[in-house]
Design an enzyme around this catalytic site. Sequence first.
Site, PDB file in Angstrom:
ATOM      1  N   ARG A  27     -49.056  75.725  19.365  1.00 13.39           N
ATOM      2  CA  ARG A  27     -48.807  74.440  20.046  1.00 13.39           C
ATOM      3  C   ARG A  27     -49.726  74.239  21.250  1.00 13.39           C
ATOM      4  NH1 ARG A  27     -43.369  71.949  19.111  1.00 13.39           N
ATOM      5  NH2 ARG A  27     -43.116  72.351  16.897  1.00 13.39           N
ATOM      6  N   ARG A  31     -47.241  68.902  24.910  1.00 14.70           N
ATOM      7  CA  ARG A  31     -46.749  68.173  26.091  1.00 14.70           C
ATOM      8  C   ARG A  31     -46.945  68.871  27.421  1.00 14.70           C
ATOM      9  NH1 ARG A  31     -41.118  67.029  23.355  1.00 14.70           N
ATOM     10  NH2 ARG A  31     -41.808  69.017  22.519  1.00 14.70           N
ATOM     11  N   ARG A  40     -50.899  60.643  23.768  1.00 20.55           N
ATOM     12  CA  ARG A  40     -49.714  60.332  22.969  1.00 20.55           C
ATOM     13  C   ARG A  40     -49.164  58.964  23.360  1.00 20.55           C
ATOM     14  NH1 ARG A  40     -44.362  60.532  22.864  1.00 20.55           N
ATOM     15  NH2 ARG A  40     -43.186  61.636  21.243  1.00 20.55           N
ATOM     16  N   ASP A  77     -48.199  68.070  11.941  1.00 21.90           N
ATOM     17  CA  ASP A  77     -46.877  68.686  11.969  1.00 21.90           C
ATOM     18  C   ASP A  77     -46.542  69.202  10.575  1.00 21.90           C
ATOM     19  OD1 ASP A  77     -44.520  68.928  13.989  1.00 21.90           O
ATOM     20  OD2 ASP A  77     -43.624  68.560  12.036  1.00 21.90           O
ATOM     21  N   TYR A 154     -35.226  71.868   6.489  1.00 18.07           N
ATOM     22  CA  TYR A 154     -35.213  70.543   7.128  1.00 18.07           C
ATOM     23  C   TYR A 154     -34.867  69.438   6.123  1.00 18.07           C
ATOM     24  CZ  TYR A 154     -37.310  72.161  11.528  1.00 18.07           C
ATOM     25  OH  TYR A 154     -37.545  72.770  12.728  1.00 18.07           O
TER      26      TYR A 154
HETATM   27  O1  CP3 Z   1     -50.006  74.457  17.261  1.00 11.54           O
HETATM   28  C1  CP3 Z   1     -50.527  73.348  17.449  1.00 11.54           C
HETATM   29  O2  CP3 Z   1     -51.006  72.991  18.554  1.00 11.54           O
HETATM   30  C2  CP3 Z   1     -50.675  72.386  16.274  1.00 11.54           C
HETATM   31  C3  CP3 Z   1     -49.713  71.375  16.147  1.00 11.54           C
HETATM   32  C4  CP3 Z   1     -48.314  71.649  15.626  1.00 11.54           C
HETATM   33  C5  CP3 Z   1     -47.231  70.810  15.944  1.00 11.54           C
HETATM   34  N1  CP3 Z   1     -46.145  71.206  15.229  1.00 11.54           N
HETATM   35  C6  CP3 Z   1     -47.314  69.667  16.872  1.00 11.54           C
HETATM   36  C7  CP3 Z   1     -46.059  69.101  17.391  1.00 11.54           C
HETATM   37  C8  CP3 Z   1     -47.835  72.622  14.746  1.00 11.54           C
HETATM   38  C9  CP3 Z   1     -48.562  73.808  14.127  1.00 11.54           C
HETATM   39  C10 CP3 Z   1     -46.465  72.319  14.494  1.00 11.54           C
HETATM   40  C11 CP3 Z   1     -45.611  73.096  13.566  1.00 11.54           C
HETATM   41  C12 CP3 Z   1     -44.179  72.826  13.506  1.00 11.54           C
HETATM   42  N2  CP3 Z   1     -43.532  71.642  13.580  1.00 11.54           N
HETATM   43  C13 CP3 Z   1     -43.221  73.829  13.245  1.00 11.54           C
HETATM   44  C14 CP3 Z   1     -43.510  75.277  12.971  1.00 11.54           C
HETATM   45  C15 CP3 Z   1     -43.801  76.036  14.195  1.00 11.54           C
HETATM   46  C16 CP3 Z   1     -42.632  76.179  15.126  1.00 11.54           C
HETATM   47  O3  CP3 Z   1     -42.747  75.646  16.246  1.00 11.54           O
HETATM   48  O4  CP3 Z   1     -41.637  76.794  14.747  1.00 11.54           O
HETATM   49  C17 CP3 Z   1     -41.953  73.200  13.217  1.00 11.54           C
HETATM   50  C18 CP3 Z   1     -40.617  73.880  12.991  1.00 11.54           C
HETATM   51  C19 CP3 Z   1     -42.169  71.811  13.422  1.00 11.54           C
HETATM   52  C20 CP3 Z   1     -41.152  70.731  13.405  1.00 11.54           C
HETATM   53  C21 CP3 Z   1     -41.131  69.975  14.660  1.00 11.54           C
HETATM   54  N3  CP3 Z   1     -42.150  69.178  15.108  1.00 11.54           N
HETATM   55  C22 CP3 Z   1     -40.090  69.914  15.600  1.00 11.54           C
HETATM   56  C23 CP3 Z   1     -38.782  70.674  15.501  1.00 11.54           C
HETATM   57  C24 CP3 Z   1     -40.516  69.054  16.624  1.00 11.54           C
HETATM   58  C25 CP3 Z   1     -39.729  68.562  17.788  1.00 11.54           C
HETATM   59  C26 CP3 Z   1     -39.527  69.626  18.789  1.00 11.54           C
HETATM   60  C27 CP3 Z   1     -40.219  69.270  20.047  1.00 11.54           C
HETATM   61  O5  CP3 Z   1     -40.924  70.139  20.606  1.00 11.54           O
HETATM   62  O6  CP3 Z   1     -40.039  68.114  20.492  1.00 11.54           O
HETATM   63  C28 CP3 Z   1     -41.829  68.621  16.317  1.00 11.54           C
HETATM   64  C29 CP3 Z   1     -42.669  67.728  17.116  1.00 11.54           C
HETATM   65  C30 CP3 Z   1     -44.009  68.226  17.523  1.00 11.54           C
HETATM   66  N4  CP3 Z   1     -44.914  68.816  16.702  1.00 11.54           N
HETATM   67  C31 CP3 Z   1     -44.596  68.084  18.808  1.00 11.54           C
HETATM   68  C32 CP3 Z   1     -45.884  68.624  18.737  1.00 11.54           C
HETATM   69  C33 CP3 Z   1     -46.937  68.669  19.817  1.00 11.54           C
HETATM   70  C34 CP3 Z   1     -43.946  67.375  20.003  1.00 11.54           C
HETATM   71  C35 CP3 Z   1     -44.047  65.931  19.733  1.00 11.54           C
HETATM   72  C36 CP3 Z   1     -44.191  65.081  20.934  1.00 11.54           C
HETATM   73  O7  CP3 Z   1     -45.330  64.885  21.413  1.00 11.54           O
HETATM   74  O8  CP3 Z   1     -43.158  64.563  21.389  1.00 11.54           O
END
Ligand code: CP3
Length: 357
Positions: A27, A31, A40, A77, A154
């Site tokens: 990640r 944020r 964003r 994502d 999910y």
């Molecule tokens: O690693 C990176 O920088 C690449 C981008 C990336 C994101 N999500 C961006 C993201 C990657 C590799 C993911 C994978 C992802 N997404 C996983 C597996 C890894 C892990 O964290 O366990 C999972 C389970 C998800 C599902 C997901 N996406 C959730 C549960 C959420 C919401 C949680 C949160 O932090 O708000 C997301 C949203 C998400 N994906 C964000 C980002 C940067 C936040 C979105 C925002 O900007 O509001």
Amino acid sequence: MTELKNDRFLRALMRQPVDRTPLWIMRQAGRYLPEYRATRAKAGSFMQLCQNAELACEVTLQPLARFDLDAAILFSDILTVPDAMGLGLGFYEGEGPRFSNPVRTAADIDRLPIPDPEGELKYVMNAVRTIRHELHGRVPLIGFSGSPWTLAAYMVEGEGSREFSKAKAMMFDRPDLMERLLDKLIDSVAAYLNGQIAAGAQAVMIFDTWGGMLSPRDYLRFSLEPMQKIIAKLTREADGRRVPVVVFTKGGGQWLESMADCGADALGIDWTTDLGSARQRVGHKVALQGNMDPNVLYASTERIREEVASVLAAYGHGSGHVFNLGHGIHPGINPEHVSALVNALHELSPAYHANTN
Ligand code: CP3
């Protein structure tokens, strides 16, 4: 093809000698960076950001402009795949992801299409192409997908959850249905990752965030075996170079021996497993990626440095280690603490590679 200027990450994944331990951060575009929040806001929403190749590229490159990292990861994502299968993905402020059409019945599963990477998911492939072009060979680009089990969890639950009770109920009551869903996801994820590799991804990672919630027997059947089937279908060479595969099961530390045989080149490790004993257990089969607790970054820069030192010492001398956190960086982290991590790694890790080149 532009020549790759920094291949430490790819070399470490193949357990080839490197001058220092390569680093990227799960990640890393997110944020905790004010510039991410600005882009964003400009995009309107998280999904609009993912769907705009120029903006997705912009945020992918932001952490590389701030920190001397050894890999870029596609900004996207894992839930783009179920969205492309018709589940209707929305991200809701303070709640996380939710699907408007969760999967509950045999008919729901049979209706699911296998998305065409250059069709419904073309926006992801376009992002990969744009990022790869804009990187100019500076560092390799990582593509990724969720694991079938994590995606299925999910898709059946319809949203994030602590227990994933609906997904687990399907697994226990109707293992045949769960396997039918996993079979669709094996084909979808394999096509999606191969699409990313064709578009320019130089390594791929499978995120199995929820594999660790399974019993050992269920993990092998419902999580590891589907990942193994995907890996068997992947393109393993591009531009005359191996495309390494990393498998990360969060909470999977007790299954490392089985995971090391799944066909992956490297395993992601969270902080609940000691990296040194993990290395002994997997032997020469795979490289390891990890495993500092992301919460260390809330501590002082002195403590961050000590924890970097202890992760490096736990792995020990020689190649085969990619430094990372054991899970994604939290939105509340001060970016200057990430600089402290990077500086400590650059200073301390060359000693672990001396006389091995
Ligand atoms: O690693 C990176 O920088 C690449 C981008 C990336 C994101 N999500 C961006 C993201 C990657 C590799 C993911 C994978 C992802 N997404 C996983 C597996 C890894 C892990 O964290 O366990 C999972 C389970 C998800 C599902 C997901 N996406 C959730 C549960 C959420 C919401 C949680 C949160 O932090 O708000 C997301 C949203 C998400 N994906 C964000 C980002 C940067 C936040 C979105 C925002 O900007 O509001």
